[in-house]
Enzyme design. Structure first.
Site, PDB file in Angstrom:
ATOM      1  N   SER A 139       0.798  -1.221   0.000  1.00  0.00           N
ATOM      2  CA  SER A 139       0.000   0.000   0.000  1.00  0.00           C
ATOM      3  C   SER A 139       0.832   1.272   0.000  1.00  0.00           C
ATOM      4  CB  SER A 139      -0.942   0.008   1.208  1.00  0.00           C
ATOM      5  OG  SER A 139      -0.201   0.107   2.409  1.00  0.00           O
TER       6      SER A 139
ATOM      7  N   LYS B  34      -6.134   3.706   8.723  1.00  0.00           N
ATOM      8  CA  LYS B  34      -5.222   4.642   8.081  1.00  0.00           C
ATOM      9  C   LYS B  34      -5.791   6.056   8.053  1.00  0.00           C
ATOM     10  CE  LYS B  34      -3.207   1.091   5.074  1.00  0.00           C
ATOM     11  NZ  LYS B  34      -3.049   0.603   3.696  1.00  0.00           N
TER      12      LYS B  34
END
Length: 829
Positions: free
Chosen positions: A703, A746
């Site tokens: 990611s 996140k």
């Protein structure tokens, strides 16, 4: 001793001058009646009596008020309840006229010695209160029909008496001489009736006998029976005594029981009684046909074995387990959806997806009662409430709750059990939990399923494949029980911190529900609603003595704890509460309110300093987001050119996947240099050093690809990355942006760092629904699907001359990071 009184009135109001009953009187007369419980008085006998009931005491006092002190004693047919008075219907019609010889009063009891004189029959009951009073007549003396037969019976009775006295050494010598020297057969029979404990019915038959023939016949029959009983008792005692020695004195009761069983014809000893008890339980149990057939076969085997045989106790334990398992016993579900919702909301804040799933299951059960229970798997970081949520679900459903901790389990026999051929074999933990629950549809929590081990003894995860398969677990066979047990009604809930360690076939059998970490606002609500009240109670305080402000709770959550859940938060709040309790106990204050400024005095300096957004980013630096087991983190990716160098240098403990993302980003920008306005000669003439700070912490995952691309694009183009922007996403060599996981953690990490602009893969937009509404309203989300869109969204339009590497403002002089958090593993998902 009661003195005679001749001129006072009787207890029922009659005058003392009225004619009183005389011993031997033939005409009917009135007299007070004393009911006897569990005993019978005979004529010509002297016995002690204790009178304690109100009505009986009144009858005795009425008799004492007369000159003759006569009283009719009549036995009750059945023993009255404690404290209950006997009624006329409860008494026999024939009794004994007695004379009170002595009387002594002690508290509420009258102790008397009475002598029986004549037999009397009740003709009419006159009153019940304040004592029983009746009209009676004296029965004629017992007559003799056959004198020779009576004499023969008398001698036989005396012979039996000699046998009885030989077994009764406690009888005084004077009593022995009276009995053996008695020539009157009637008096002898009455004396035996009062001496032996024959029972009221037998004694009453002797009292009502009108002939000496019948009376002696009854006395002979009863005495012969009593002698037989005494002989049996004596033989039992003798047999037991012969087997005893000084080391076996504590064994006497068991030996006597064996002798009794042998006398009764139970030659097999205790095994037969044990088998009979087991058979009765088997007949009363509600078992399936195949289970009953197997249990009866094992019971027949046990009946043939002696109790000392090893297999005897193995089979008995096996049958105990079969009889105690709830093969068909189920608890009734609470199908009130509103009440279930209230219980779930009362126990946990948020977690709407899980609550909705439980209500869906209740709705299905309400419409189709025979529906199979779901198999759920809660996946989330520690402290988010997975285990407590299982208890709450059981409470909402009205079911029993059983928890199995699978952490560190390496032997599949722990779940399936051991075969009975092994010494000490026992069922597996699944069957044992069902047995403890007492029903076949409990809520069973398989805690820490991701921490199962495997070794040469087998793989427990493989055993769970059958247990957690709705198509197979209706005939689950434990190795010990070896009979099919239906687990399809059990509500299985597994918990895990990570999905990766769970084998794919096992993961496929469960409905996975992710429990993300809590935002700061959610932690505040949970602390205010659950944690603070609980810690106040556990530390002996009251809400009137202790209070903590919202600002103080938020400070504890951000600067003194680092977790996705609330476990550390609760412990820290408990520490503050204990210090407050100390001050209150020492009398320093009666009420303490902890505010934000007081926290440092209670807990010391803050332990964590979260990464914050930088006001200005130099070229080659981009802000990314990472997922960790404790929630989310913001990280910075830094890149710098190396004039005259070549290739790509990577530092910061990056994993293989993350290094591949860096090489893919550089290759894509090189191959599309003209599109992004980059001089291709920069790739040939300059090397690149890529670094991710917090080098002591391992990092990996795809990611970070979007963030690395933005950092390299900024380095090559000279355009800075916007400091208010954070990004995540996986890239491909063809320029596509793929979705990633952990979006909620996140984004919340970026929000805590003060970043309000987020670049996400377009296919991750749906994950934004998991973010709290108050956070979502303040964010600007930029969805991207290609690398070119990332560069356009992340980089500023103004070209800046790449400055030399600036002196880091957040480093100490020796190069170490100031206020560095404790090492943790960051994994960009």
């Amino acid at each position: 001793m009661v003195e005679k009184r001749g001129d006072i009135q009787s207890h029922d109001g009659g005058s003392a001058e009225q004619p009183q009953p005389q011993a031997g009187q033939a005409t009917p007369f009135e007299i007070a009646v004393l009911p006897l419980q569990d005993t019978t008085l005979f004529p010509e006998t002297v016995v002690p009596l204790a009178v304690g009931r109100t009505r009986s005491i009144a009858a005795v006092e009425a008799a004492l008020a007369t000159e003759e002190k006569l009283l009719a004693c009549i036995s009750a047919r059945t023993e009255s309840e404690a404290g209950a008075e006997s009624r006329p219907a409860d008494l026999y019609s024939v009794g004994t006229l007695v004379m009170i010889k002595r009387m002594m009063r002690t508290e509420d009891v009258l102790n008397m010695i009475v002598q029986g004189t004549e037999r009397v029959r009740v003709l009419e009951w006159l009153q019940e209160e304040p004592f029983l009073r009746a009209r009676v007549e004296i029965l004629p003396e017992v007559r003799t029909i056959n004198a020779d037969q009576v004499e023969a019976l008398r001698r036989n009775v005396q012979g039996l008496i000699q046998q009885a006295l030989a077994m009764m050494p406690q009888i005084p010598p004077e009593v022995r001489s009276i009995v053996l020297g008695a020539n009157d057969a009637v008096r002898l029979a009455y004396f035996l009736g009062s001496l032996l404990t024959l029972g009221v019915q037998q004694e009453q038959k002797m009292l009502e006998a009108d002939t000496a023939d019948e009376l002696l016949q009854l006395a002979h029959s009863y005495l012969a029976h009593e002698i037989e009983i005494m002989q049996i008792r004596s033989r039992i005692q003798t047999e037991a005594q012969t087997e005893m020695n000084k080391a076996q004195r504590d064994y006497i009761l068991r030996q006597q029981m064996k002798a009794i069983q042998k006398e009764l014809g139970d030659d097999e000893g205790g095994e037969q009684a044990d088998a009979e008890m087991m058979r009765e339980r088997l007949e009363a149990a509600d078992l399936p046909d195949d289970v009953r057939k197997e249990a009866e076969r094992e019971l027949k085997r046990m009946e043939k074995l002696p109790q000392a045989a090893p297999d005897y106790h193995v089979i008995r334990t096996y049958l105990e387990y079969i009889l105690e398992l709830p093969w068909r016993k189920s608890s009734e579900d609470k199908l009130d959806l509103a009440e279930a919702r209230r219980v779930l909301d009362e126990d946990h804040y948020g977690l709407e997806d899980i609550k909705e799933r439980i209500l869906e299951f209740l709705a299905v059960i309400k419409l189709r009662p025979d529906a199979k229970s779901p198999i759920l798997c809660f996946v989330g970081p520690p402290g988010v409430g997975k285990t407590s949520l299982g208890r709450s679900i059981a409470r909402a459903l009205g079911r029993s709750f059983e928890r199995l901790s699978l952490g560190g389990v390496r032997d599949e026999a722990e779940l399936r059990g051991h075969r009975r051929t092994y010494i000490g074999a026992m069922p597996g933990r699944i069957i044992q939990s069902i047995r403890r629950a007492g029903v076949n549809n409990p809520v069973m929590m398989l805690d820490e399923i991701d921490k199962l081990g495997a070794d040469y003894r087998g793989d427990p995860a493989a055993a769970l494949l059958e247990i957690l398969d709705p198509q197979q677990n209706n005939t689950f066979r434990d190795h010990y029980i070896d009979l099919p047990f239906d687990l399809s009604k059990v509500f299985f809930i597994a918990t895990a911190n990570q999905l990766a360690p769970i084998p794919p076939p096992l993961r496929d059998r469960m409905e996975v529900i992710a429990l993300a970490g809590y935002s700061d606002q959610e932690k505040l609500h949970i602390a205010r609603q659950y944690l603070v009240p609980r810690q106040v109670t556990e530390n002996g305080l009251t809400p009137e003595q202790f209070d903590i402000t919202d600002g103080a709770i938020q400070l504890i959550a951000t600067r003194y704890t680092r977790e996705a859940g609330v476990r550390q938060l609760e412990r820290t709040i408990g520490s503050v509460a204990r210090k407050a309790a100390l001050r209150i106990a020492q009398g320093e204050s009666e009420h303490i309110t902890v505010e934000e400024g007081d926290i440092k005095g209670y807990l010391g300096a803050p332990r964590f300093y979260p990464e914050e957004a930088r006001k200005e980013l130099p070229t080659g630096v981009a802000t990314g987001m990472a997922w960790t087991e404790m929630g989310g983190e913001v990280l910075f990716i830094e890149a710098t050119l190396l004039p005259g160098g070549s290739g790509l240098t990577i530092t910061g403990q990056l994993g293989e996947v993350m290094q591949e993302s860096a090489r893919a980003a550089r290759s894509y920008l090189w191959s599309h240099a003209q599109e992004f306005g980059i001089d291709p000669e920069m790739f040939k003439g300059c090397g690149v050093h890529l670094h991710v700070p917090a080098g002591a912490i391992p990092k990996d995952g795809p990611s970070a690809g979007v963030t690395i691309t933005a950092a390299l694009a900024s380095l090559y183009t000279g355009r800075r990355v916007r400091p208010d922007t954070s990004m995540t996403g996986e890239i491909t060599l063809s320029g596509l942006v793929f979705p990633v996981g952990g979006i909620k953690e996140k984004v919340l990490a970026a929000y805590r760092a003060g970043i309000r602009r987020i670049i996400l893969p377009a296919r991750n937009e749906a994950d934004l629904e998991d973010i709290p509404e108050d956070v979502r309203r303040e964010l600007q989300v930029v969805p991207v699907s290609r690398i070119s869109e990332v560069v356009d969204a992340a980089l500023e339009t103004i070209v800046a001359t790449p400055p030399p590497p600036p002196a880091p403002t957040d480093q100490s002089r020796d190069g170490s990071r100031a206020n560095e958090p404790e090492p943790m593993r960051v994994r960009s998902v």
